[in-house]
Scaffold this motif. Structure first.
Motif, PDB file in Angstrom:
ATOM      1  N   LYS A  89     -28.200  -4.749  -8.129  1.00 27.80           N
ATOM      2  CA  LYS A  89     -27.986  -5.099  -9.533  1.00 27.80           C
ATOM      3  C   LYS A  89     -27.710  -3.823 -10.325  1.00 27.80           C
ATOM      4  N   TRP A  90     -26.476  -3.674 -10.799  1.00 28.32           N
ATOM      5  CA  TRP A  90     -26.081  -2.535 -11.615  1.00 28.32           C
ATOM      6  C   TRP A  90     -26.488  -2.799 -13.060  1.00 28.32           C
ATOM      7  N   ALA A  91     -26.750  -1.743 -13.803  1.00 30.75           N
ATOM      8  CA  ALA A  91     -27.201  -1.828 -15.199  1.00 30.75           C
ATOM      9  C   ALA A  91     -28.503  -2.625 -15.286  1.00 30.75           C
ATOM     10  N   TYR A  92     -29.378  -2.438 -14.298  1.00 31.54           N
ATOM     11  CA  TYR A  92     -30.669  -3.113 -14.253  1.00 31.54           C
ATOM     12  C   TYR A  92     -31.529  -2.640 -15.427  1.00 31.54           C
ATOM     13  N   GLY A  93     -31.929  -3.581 -16.276  1.00 34.23           N
ATOM     14  CA  GLY A  93     -32.784  -3.247 -17.418  1.00 34.23           C
ATOM     15  C   GLY A  93     -32.084  -2.462 -18.510  1.00 34.23           C
ATOM     16  N   PHE A  94     -30.748  -2.381 -18.475  1.00 31.89           N
ATOM     17  CA  PHE A  94     -30.034  -1.624 -19.510  1.00 31.89           C
ATOM     18  C   PHE A  94     -30.092  -2.410 -20.823  1.00 31.89           C
ATOM     19  N   GLN A 120     -24.995  -5.473 -32.507  1.00 30.23           N
ATOM     20  CA  GLN A 120     -24.844  -6.725 -31.767  1.00 30.23           C
ATOM     21  C   GLN A 120     -25.023  -6.466 -30.279  1.00 30.23           C
ATOM     22  N   ASP A 121     -25.293  -7.547 -29.539  1.00 25.08           N
ATOM     23  CA  ASP A 121     -25.520  -7.419 -28.102  1.00 25.08           C
ATOM     24  C   ASP A 121     -24.275  -6.865 -27.408  1.00 25.08           C
ATOM     25  N   GLN A 122     -24.511  -5.977 -26.440  1.00 22.38           N
ATOM     26  CA  GLN A 122     -23.441  -5.345 -25.690  1.00 22.38           C
ATOM     27  C   GLN A 122     -23.356  -5.917 -24.282  1.00 22.38           C
ATOM     28  N   GLU A 123     -22.134  -6.008 -23.775  1.00 21.09           N
ATOM     29  CA  GLU A 123     -21.952  -6.366 -22.369  1.00 21.09           C
ATOM     30  C   GLU A 123     -22.469  -5.224 -21.505  1.00 21.09           C
ATOM     31  N   ALA A 124     -23.118  -5.558 -20.402  1.00 21.93           N
ATOM     32  CA  ALA A 124     -23.651  -4.517 -19.523  1.00 21.93           C
ATOM     33  C   ALA A 124     -22.524  -3.596 -19.066  1.00 21.93           C
ATOM     34  N   PRO A 125     -22.683  -2.276 -19.192  1.00 23.00           N
ATOM     35  CA  PRO A 125     -21.609  -1.361 -18.792  1.00 23.00           C
ATOM     36  C   PRO A 125     -21.379  -1.419 -17.285  1.00 23.00           C
ATOM     37  N   ARG A 387     -12.477   4.837 -16.232  1.00 20.97           N
ATOM     38  CA  ARG A 387     -11.998   3.877 -15.232  1.00 20.97           C
ATOM     39  C   ARG A 387     -12.695   2.526 -15.404  1.00 20.97           C
ATOM     40  N   ALA A 388     -13.997   2.556 -15.651  1.00 20.00           N
ATOM     41  CA  ALA A 388     -14.732   1.301 -15.852  1.00 20.00           C
ATOM     42  C   ALA A 388     -14.217   0.558 -17.090  1.00 20.00           C
ATOM     43  N   GLU A 389     -13.917   1.297 -18.162  1.00 23.53           N
ATOM     44  CA  GLU A 389     -13.371   0.665 -19.363  1.00 23.53           C
ATOM     45  C   GLU A 389     -12.001   0.052 -19.087  1.00 23.53           C
ATOM     46  N   VAL A 390     -11.143   0.771 -18.364  1.00 28.27           N
ATOM     47  CA  VAL A 390      -9.805   0.263 -18.051  1.00 28.27           C
ATOM     48  C   VAL A 390      -9.895  -0.977 -17.165  1.00 28.27           C
ATOM     49  N   GLU A 391     -10.800  -0.951 -16.177  1.00 29.46           N
ATOM     50  CA  GLU A 391     -10.980  -2.120 -15.306  1.00 29.46           C
ATOM     51  C   GLU A 391     -11.395  -3.337 -16.124  1.00 29.46           C
ATOM     52  N   GLY A 392     -12.299  -3.138 -17.086  1.00 27.16           N
ATOM     53  CA  GLY A 392     -12.718  -4.243 -17.941  1.00 27.16           C
ATOM     54  C   GLY A 392     -11.557  -4.773 -18.769  1.00 27.16           C
ATOM     55  N   ALA A 393     -10.736  -3.868 -19.321  1.00 27.92           N
ATOM     56  CA  ALA A 393      -9.580  -4.296 -20.108  1.00 27.92           C
ATOM     57  C   ALA A 393      -8.580  -5.058 -19.243  1.00 27.92           C
ATOM     58  N   LEU A 394      -8.395  -4.622 -17.992  1.00 27.89           N
ATOM     59  CA  LEU A 394      -7.494  -5.325 -17.076  1.00 27.89           C
ATOM     60  C   LEU A 394      -7.975  -6.739 -16.787  1.00 27.89           C
TER      61      LEU A 394
END
Length: 636
Positions: A89-94, A120-125, A387-394
């Motif tokens: 589980k990535w971003a565990y407890g973030f 406001q609530d954020q999507e887990a990075p 890269r993580a941001e670009v993947e999310g945008a894709l």
């Protein structure tokens, strides 16, 4: 003439849709171009040391914070948050909401906001959170969680976890092994400890670009039959240098890929001296009496705090166990001074060594890990975050493209329904779009199945790792039995998911039946079970998403039987009746009060699968009377 009139008629319906599609395709091409020059997202691996943990039965609205004292005022280049990674589980407890601040004073009476995501609530990075901070001077950095994440397993409990906090100044991490405070943080080593959040080692692994070049594992000591044996290796920097950081990169040789952290000592010290014999020296770091947590795939850094010297030595006093013998090995020894690695290419000497194949003294300072070229950590983290941001945008653009094609197809079909003369002319485009949608849907489905495989198997393996540590420390027989069951379940899940991937494009319910039977055979080992089913379902074909959701529903039902019911007999029903697939799992276990105990994650997962299938879902249970789970899926 007819085609021209038809095209003129269609133009008002398709012009806006085509412009949307064109814009989305251009946006996607731009994102693909950005992605092509960014580093790959690293493959996460479970480490023994995870990070910081604050958790309890408190409201998610409770505010919790952690802060680091940099020791002196620093001019910051960037602050990076690396989420925790536990049991796949990535971003565990973030935190869902948080802010990051800097201050000159420990009480933060006056502060500057670096990042504020508390509105406001954020999507887990999906990667590290990288925050550039040019020309910002401070001594303290604080992360405050203003809305906590829910515990993934225990309802009513909340978490604030963080894997690593890095603060870069002049190209180096000035937060490395600094004093950290966090009221309420738990100490449960080796997994959770406040010190882990500034130890310089992250679950992202090494800042490295993998390549096909092989033959540089690093340096390897001579082999010893005793673990408490002294071994040392040192580098001559050529002249006296002011040390910013000494960094040890663990080895992961090509012939021992499954053993990350190969040869990393359990107890050691790092020293600097002006003399090669270390007759006089200054201590950079020493483990003390306790064993050092193996960093596995991550580098370990120790601040030089301005010490000056020409020689840097690492002395191991308790060696790593290889296979009935003991060794000391490193992939790379880096010494950072004025923002660069001054140890690269320098002379290396050691008490003894094993110089064979890919193990040589010069490989300790060749600028490479065991499988690639080492990179600048700050630039690499910035690239991975982007890269993580670009993947999310894709992903968002792909979803919009699918929807835009669906809308465009709907408009086209509506027009074609009234204009039979244009069917032939427009049919090719409709079929092309339909094939495009199908290929896109298939690709997204296979990516989902890959994520299922990672989540299902990775979660089990992560749990096995953590429980095996407990079993080894406490000789816990119950934990060993649970490890065995988890391994069995993981193998069953692996076979089931891979079985679905290998099925024909539109597999039959007969194929699904055999997949479920094979899964039951593995998971219900040691229990008596009966398979009941009506005939005639073998040739009925359903798409892969249908098979996936039914399989995951069935696996969750069996998981609950194995983990919670205490049952000795299980009855499984699978068959077609009145145009619907009926699937049932009944056991003779302890049951539960279904009117009050309906909030578990297993039941929630089954309900979610039923909703995805548009199916009826029912649970009949009572204390002492077993449990029956029923799923009825319309096949129309």
């Amino acid at each position: 003439m007819v085609l021209a009139l038809f095209a003129a008629f269609l133009m008002p319906f398709g012009a806006s849709g085509d412009s949307v599609l064109k814009r989305l395709e251009m946006e996607r091409a731009d994102l693909e171009g950005q992605r092509s020059v960014l580093p790959e997202l690293p493959v996460l691996e479970q480490e023994q040391s995870v990070g910081m943990y604050i958790g309890g039965a408190f409201s998610p609205e409770n505010s919790h914070s952690m802060q680091v004292d940099l020791g002196e005022v620093q001019e910051l280049d960037a602050v990076v948050l690396v989420p925790a990674y536990v049991a796949s589980k990535w971003a565990y407890g973030f935190p869902l909401r948080y802010r990051v601040e800097a201050s000159m004073t420990e009480d933060f009476a006056e502060s500057l906001t670096i990042l504020d995501r508390s509105a406001q609530d954020q999507e887990a990075p999906r990667g590290p959170v990288y925050m550039p901070t040019k020309a910002l001077r401070c001594r303290y950095v604080r992360v405050t969680a203003t809305r906590l994440a829910a515990h993934p397993l225990n309802a009513g409990r909340s978490l604030f976890c963080l894997g690593e906090l890095l603060v870069f100044s002049g190209g180096r991490n000035v937060a490395l092994r600094c004093r950290v405070t966090a009221p309420g943080s738990a100490e449960s080593p080796p997994t959770w400890s406040l010190g882990h959040v500034v130890d310089g080692s992250t679950t992202l692994g090494l800042a490295m670009r993998s390549d096909e070049i092989r033959g540089s594992n690093g340096w390897h000591s001579g082999v010893s039959r005793k673990q408490e044996t002294l071994k040392w290796v040192q580098v001559d920097l050529g002249e006296s240098r002011k040390l910013d950081e000494v960094r040890l990169v663990p080895a992961r040789p090509s012939d021992f890929l499954e053993r990350a952290g190969f040869g990393f000592p359990l107890q050691f010290r790092v020293e600097v001296s002006e003399r090669p014999d270390f007759g006089q020296s200054a201590l950079v770091f020493e483990t003390g009496a306790g064993d050092f947590v193996n960093p596995a795939s991550g580098a370990v850094g120790f601040p030089g705090r301005g010490m000056v010297g020409r020689y840097v030595r690492v002395t191991a006093t308790k060696l790593w166990e290889r296979s009935r013998d003991f060794v000391f090995a490193l992939a790379e020894l880096e010494v950072v001074s004025a923002g660069r690695n001054v140890a690269r290419g320098r002379a290396v000497t050691a008490l003894d060594e094993t110089a064979i194949g890919a193990w040589k003294a010069e490989f300790l300072v060749d600028g490479r890990g065991s499988s690639g070229l080492l990179l600048d950590s700050q630039k690499w983290l910035e690239g991975v975050a982007k890269r993580a941001e670009v993947e999310g945008a894709l992903r968002r653009v792909d979803a919009s493209l699918v929807e835009a094609h669906r809308v465009a197809d709907g408009r086209t079909k509506a027009v074609l329904g009234g204009i039979l003369a244009g069917v032939v002319a427009a049919g090719g485009g409709v079929l092309w779009r339909a094939r495009w949608l199908r290929r896109r849907a298939e690709r997204m489905l296979r990516e989902q199945i890959a994520r299922d495989l990672h989540d299902e198997i990775g979660s089990s393996l992560g749990s096995i790792v953590l429980m095996s540590e407990r079993a080894l420390r406490k000789a816990d027989v119950a934990a060993l039995e649970e490890i065995g069951q988890l391994a069995t379940n993981a193998a069953a899940s692996m076979r089931g998911i891979l079985g679905m991937v290998r099925q024909p494009e539109v597999p039959t319910l007969g194929d699904l039946r055999e997949t479920l039977r094979a899964n039951a055979t593995q998971m219900l080992r040691g229990r008596e079970w009966v398979w009941e089913g009506s005939v005639g379902e073998g040739e009925c074909r359903k798409p892969l998403p249908f098979h996936r959701d039914v399989f995951l529903f069935f696996k969750e039902a069996l998981h609950n039987v194995v983990r919670h019911s205490g049952a000795t007999h299980v009855w499984i029903l699978f068959g077609i009746e009145r145009g619907a697939l009926k699937l049932g799992v009944r056991d003779d276990g302890k049951g539960f009060d279904s009117s009050t105990d309906f909030g578990g994650s297993g039941i929630s997962n089954m309900r979610h699968r039923a909703e995805q299938l548009g199916a009826d879902f029912r649970i009949d249970a009572a204390p002492g009377s077993g449990t029956e789970v029923q799923l009825e899926v319309p096949l129309s």
